[in-house]
Design an enzyme around this catalytic site. Structure first.
Site, mmCIF file in Angstrom:
data_model
loop_
_atom_site.group_PDB
_atom_site.id
_atom_site.type_symbol
_atom_site.label_atom_id
_atom_site.label_comp_id
_atom_site.label_asym_id
_atom_site.label_seq_id
_atom_site.Cartn_x
_atom_site.Cartn_y
_atom_site.Cartn_z
ATOM 1 N N ASN A 1 0.849 -1.204 0.000
ATOM 2 C CA ASN A 1 0.000 0.000 0.000
ATOM 3 C C ASN A 1 0.880 1.247 0.000
ATOM 4 O OD1 ASN A 1 0.619 -0.788 2.701
ATOM 5 N ND2 ASN A 1 -1.051 0.426 3.521
ATOM 6 N N ILE A 2 0.444 2.208 -0.780
ATOM 7 C CA ILE A 2 1.192 3.462 -0.924
ATOM 8 C C ILE A 2 0.220 4.603 -0.634
ATOM 9 C CG2 ILE A 2 2.555 4.911 -2.486
ATOM 10 C CD1 ILE A 2 3.070 2.294 -4.126
ATOM 11 N N GLU A 3 0.440 5.260 0.488
ATOM 12 C CA GLU A 3 -0.496 6.315 0.913
ATOM 13 C C GLU A 3 -0.062 7.678 0.391
ATOM 14 O OE1 GLU A 3 -0.813 5.736 5.173
ATOM 15 O OE2 GLU A 3 -2.064 3.946 4.848
ATOM 16 N N CYS B 1 -4.041 0.706 -2.588
ATOM 17 C CA CYS B 1 -3.938 -0.496 -1.756
ATOM 18 C C CYS B 1 -2.879 -1.443 -2.312
ATOM 19 C CB CYS B 1 -5.267 -1.237 -1.724
ATOM 20 S SG CYS B 1 -6.592 -0.362 -0.914
ATOM 21 N N GLU C 1 -3.121 -4.554 -2.975
ATOM 22 C CA GLU C 1 -3.642 -5.450 -4.016
ATOM 23 C C GLU C 1 -3.571 -4.787 -5.389
ATOM 24 O OE1 GLU C 1 -4.935 -4.623 -1.153
ATOM 25 O OE2 GLU C 1 -6.128 -6.218 -0.252
ATOM 26 N N CYS D 1 -10.430 -4.352 -0.136
ATOM 27 C CA CYS D 1 -11.519 -3.374 -0.177
ATOM 28 C C CYS D 1 -12.344 -3.581 -1.449
ATOM 29 C CB CYS D 1 -10.967 -1.950 -0.105
ATOM 30 S SG CYS D 1 -10.292 -1.345 -1.672
ATOM 31 N N CYS E 1 -10.588 -2.823 -4.793
ATOM 32 C CA CYS E 1 -9.612 -3.864 -5.167
ATOM 33 C C CYS E 1 -10.312 -5.124 -5.659
ATOM 34 C CB CYS E 1 -8.699 -4.186 -3.987
ATOM 35 S SG CYS E 1 -7.505 -2.862 -3.681
#
Ligand code: THU
Length: 138
Positions: A47-49, A58, A60, A92, A95
């Protein structure tokens, strides 16, 4: 494609490894995903925020976009690792939609903080009645 328990375990370990690459300074919730492509290659994502939180990607979708960008199209299994959660966290809704573009309903999906008490399901169970699946590009 028949996937062995050993392959699923290895896939989960790859997902745990990928969670170590997570960029999650806002949620402090690292997630790693590992896709087993049909040729046996494992492709991972984290995950890359973003400080504009809606732009977060996310794990995935990171894995799917990495795989497709590198030339793979179809995966035969997915493992998701959330090593810092006390309960299993499934993909989620966004995804689930994206994942179904590149795999069939029977595709095994496992997720959890540890392999010992993993949730084991399928993409079809996570995203049932996908009436548009036949429109997925081949
Ligand atoms: N997240 C994922 O990467 N995958 C999931 O299946 C659930 C949530 C991420 C998004 C965000 O960076 C953090 O987990 C907290 O929601």
């Amino acid at each position: 494609m028949n996937i062995t328990e050993e392959q699923m375990k290895k896939l989960f370990e790859a997902a745990v490894g990928a969670s170590g690459k997570s960029y999650s300074p806002y949620s402090h919730f690292p997630v790693g995903a590992a896709l087993l492509m049909t040729d046996g290659t494992i492709v991972t994502g984290a995950n890359i925020e973003n400080r504009s939180f809606g732009l977060t990607n996310c794990a995935e979708r990171s894995a799917v976009f990495t795989a497709v960008s590198a030339g793979w199209r179809t995966f035969s299994a997915l493992a998701i690792a959330t090593p810092e959660s006390d309960y299993p966290v499934g993909p989620c809704g966004a995804c689930r939609q994206v994942l179904t573009e590149f795999a069939c309903a029977e595709t095994p999906v496992i997720f959890g903080p540890k392999y010992e008490n993993i949730v084991s399901t399928t993409l079809g169970a996570l995203y049932p009645y996908d009436s548009l699946h036949e429109l997925a590009g081949k």
